[in-house]
Design a protein around this motif. Sequence first.
Motif, PDB file in Angstrom:
ATOM      1  N   THR A 116      40.021 -27.390 -24.023  1.00  0.00           N
ATOM      2  CA  THR A 116      39.471 -28.392 -24.927  1.00  0.00           C
ATOM      3  C   THR A 116      38.401 -27.770 -25.820  1.00  0.00           C
ATOM      4  O   THR A 116      37.646 -26.894 -25.356  1.00  0.00           O
ATOM      5  CB  THR A 116      38.850 -29.559 -24.136  1.00  0.00           C
ATOM      6  OG1 THR A 116      38.090 -30.396 -25.022  1.00  0.00           O
ATOM      7  CG2 THR A 116      37.938 -29.076 -23.027  1.00  0.00           C
ATOM      8  N   PRO A 117      38.295 -28.193 -27.083  1.00  0.00           N
ATOM      9  CA  PRO A 117      37.229 -27.683 -27.945  1.00  0.00           C
ATOM     10  C   PRO A 117      35.842 -28.014 -27.410  1.00  0.00           C
ATOM     11  O   PRO A 117      34.851 -27.408 -27.821  1.00  0.00           O
ATOM     12  CB  PRO A 117      37.487 -28.390 -29.283  1.00  0.00           C
ATOM     13  CG  PRO A 117      38.914 -28.805 -29.242  1.00  0.00           C
ATOM     14  CD  PRO A 117      39.218 -29.097 -27.803  1.00  0.00           C
ATOM     15  N   GLN A 118      35.757 -28.968 -26.479  1.00  0.00           N
ATOM     16  CA  GLN A 118      34.460 -29.375 -25.937  1.00  0.00           C
ATOM     17  C   GLN A 118      34.035 -28.524 -24.733  1.00  0.00           C
ATOM     18  O   GLN A 118      32.959 -28.738 -24.176  1.00  0.00           O
ATOM     19  CB  GLN A 118      34.512 -30.851 -25.529  1.00  0.00           C
ATOM     20  CG  GLN A 118      34.816 -31.780 -26.694  1.00  0.00           C
ATOM     21  CD  GLN A 118      34.888 -33.227 -26.261  1.00  0.00           C
ATOM     22  OE1 GLN A 118      34.183 -33.657 -25.360  1.00  0.00           O
ATOM     23  NE2 GLN A 118      35.763 -33.984 -26.901  1.00  0.00           N
TER      24      GLN A 118
ATOM     25  N   GLU B  35      43.422 -36.734 -29.255  1.00  0.00           N
ATOM     26  CA  GLU B  35      41.965 -36.702 -29.208  1.00  0.00           C
ATOM     27  C   GLU B  35      41.442 -36.201 -27.863  1.00  0.00           C
ATOM     28  O   GLU B  35      40.253 -36.336 -27.566  1.00  0.00           O
ATOM     29  CB  GLU B  35      41.404 -38.101 -29.505  1.00  0.00           C
ATOM     30  CG  GLU B  35      41.699 -38.615 -30.901  1.00  0.00           C
ATOM     31  CD  GLU B  35      41.171 -37.689 -31.984  1.00  0.00           C
ATOM     32  OE1 GLU B  35      39.993 -37.285 -31.899  1.00  0.00           O
ATOM     33  OE2 GLU B  35      41.927 -37.359 -32.917  1.00  0.00           O
TER      34      GLU B  35
ATOM     35  N   SER C 107      37.080 -23.563 -23.918  1.00  0.00           N
ATOM     36  CA  SER C 107      37.479 -23.533 -25.323  1.00  0.00           C
ATOM     37  C   SER C 107      37.689 -22.086 -25.721  1.00  0.00           C
ATOM     38  O   SER C 107      36.930 -21.210 -25.295  1.00  0.00           O
ATOM     39  CB  SER C 107      36.388 -24.164 -26.197  1.00  0.00           C
ATOM     40  OG  SER C 107      36.599 -23.875 -27.569  1.00  0.00           O
TER      41      SER C 107
ATOM     42  N   ASP D 279      35.257 -22.093 -31.522  1.00  0.00           N
ATOM     43  CA  ASP D 279      34.703 -23.282 -32.159  1.00  0.00           C
ATOM     44  C   ASP D 279      35.563 -23.728 -33.333  1.00  0.00           C
ATOM     45  O   ASP D 279      35.167 -23.652 -34.502  1.00  0.00           O
ATOM     46  CB  ASP D 279      33.264 -23.008 -32.619  1.00  0.00           C
ATOM     47  CG  ASP D 279      32.326 -22.790 -31.452  1.00  0.00           C
ATOM     48  OD1 ASP D 279      32.633 -23.298 -30.355  1.00  0.00           O
ATOM     49  OD2 ASP D 279      31.299 -22.121 -31.629  1.00  0.00           O
ATOM     50  N   TYR D 280      36.774 -24.158 -33.006  1.00  0.00           N
ATOM     51  CA  TYR D 280      37.698 -24.701 -33.994  1.00  0.00           C
ATOM     52  C   TYR D 280      38.682 -25.581 -33.241  1.00  0.00           C
ATOM     53  O   TYR D 280      38.701 -25.595 -32.006  1.00  0.00           O
ATOM     54  CB  TYR D 280      38.435 -23.585 -34.755  1.00  0.00           C
ATOM     55  CG  TYR D 280      39.050 -22.540 -33.851  1.00  0.00           C
ATOM     56  CD1 TYR D 280      40.345 -22.695 -33.358  1.00  0.00           C
ATOM     57  CD2 TYR D 280      38.334 -21.390 -33.494  1.00  0.00           C
ATOM     58  CE1 TYR D 280      40.912 -21.743 -32.524  1.00  0.00           C
ATOM     59  CE2 TYR D 280      38.895 -20.445 -32.660  1.00  0.00           C
ATOM     60  CZ  TYR D 280      40.182 -20.621 -32.182  1.00  0.00           C
ATOM     61  OH  TYR D 280      40.738 -19.680 -31.358  1.00  0.00           O
ATOM     62  N   VAL D 281      39.498 -26.337 -33.971  1.00  0.00           N
ATOM     63  CA  VAL D 281      40.398 -27.300 -33.346  1.00  0.00           C
ATOM     64  C   VAL D 281      41.845 -26.933 -33.654  1.00  0.00           C
ATOM     65  O   VAL D 281      42.195 -26.636 -34.797  1.00  0.00           O
ATOM     66  CB  VAL D 281      40.108 -28.730 -33.849  1.00  0.00           C
ATOM     67  CG1 VAL D 281      41.061 -29.730 -33.204  1.00  0.00           C
ATOM     68  CG2 VAL D 281      38.663 -29.111 -33.546  1.00  0.00           C
TER      69      VAL D 281
END
Length: 223
Positions: free
Chosen positions: A85-87, A113, A129, A132-134
């Motif tokens: 997950t990006p989080q 999401e 992650s 720092d990107y999606v």
Amino acid sequence: MRIDIITLFPEIALAPLSESIIKRAREAGIAEVKAHQLRDWATGKHRKTDEYLCGGGQGMLLKPEPLFAAIEELRTESSKVILLTPQGQVLKQATVRELSSEDHLILICGHYEGVDHRVITELVDLELSIGDYVLTNGALAAAVLCDSIIRLLPGALGDARSPEDESFSDPNMLEAPAYTKPIEFRGLKVPEVLLSGHHAKIDEWKKAQALQRTRENRPDLLD
């Protein structure tokens, strides 16, 4: 090592792991990797895996029911459950090395999401992650994580020293520049020190060059 990937896109997760070094490692039994279709644990006529967010908001969220069912079926006493997950915390080589000593990893690939937070609080041991990107889904991130781990397993690389002499072996330093033949190409020459046969001077040169490259490309590592 056994790795189970839970995803809506098994083919995407496995494609990068079906070539070259990782393919050979899997064929040699060094690592067993399986990608599972999350819909196999969904119920109902349409095997739905997503739902609208409670409280409103854009997009859809992966439902808890199929994820709980999948993990409860796959998990053993030695399993470590990871959510891509990006989080999550940003993946570092030190974390990769720690994970390479595990017996069984279960990777949950986020989508839409993300996942219902009850999955995180009740089932997930680690959120990761890869930057720092999606991405559109976590299957690509799972493949990156698998590749980084499997290449560290004994026997995966041809030379056992290979993972010891690369970027992030020292977490604060990049690799020094590397050269091969021809000695001169289009007027560009290999540094003479590398041809000297003087190992102490070569090591000194590599350390200095590694520091310079780190300053230029990743000054944050030196901070």
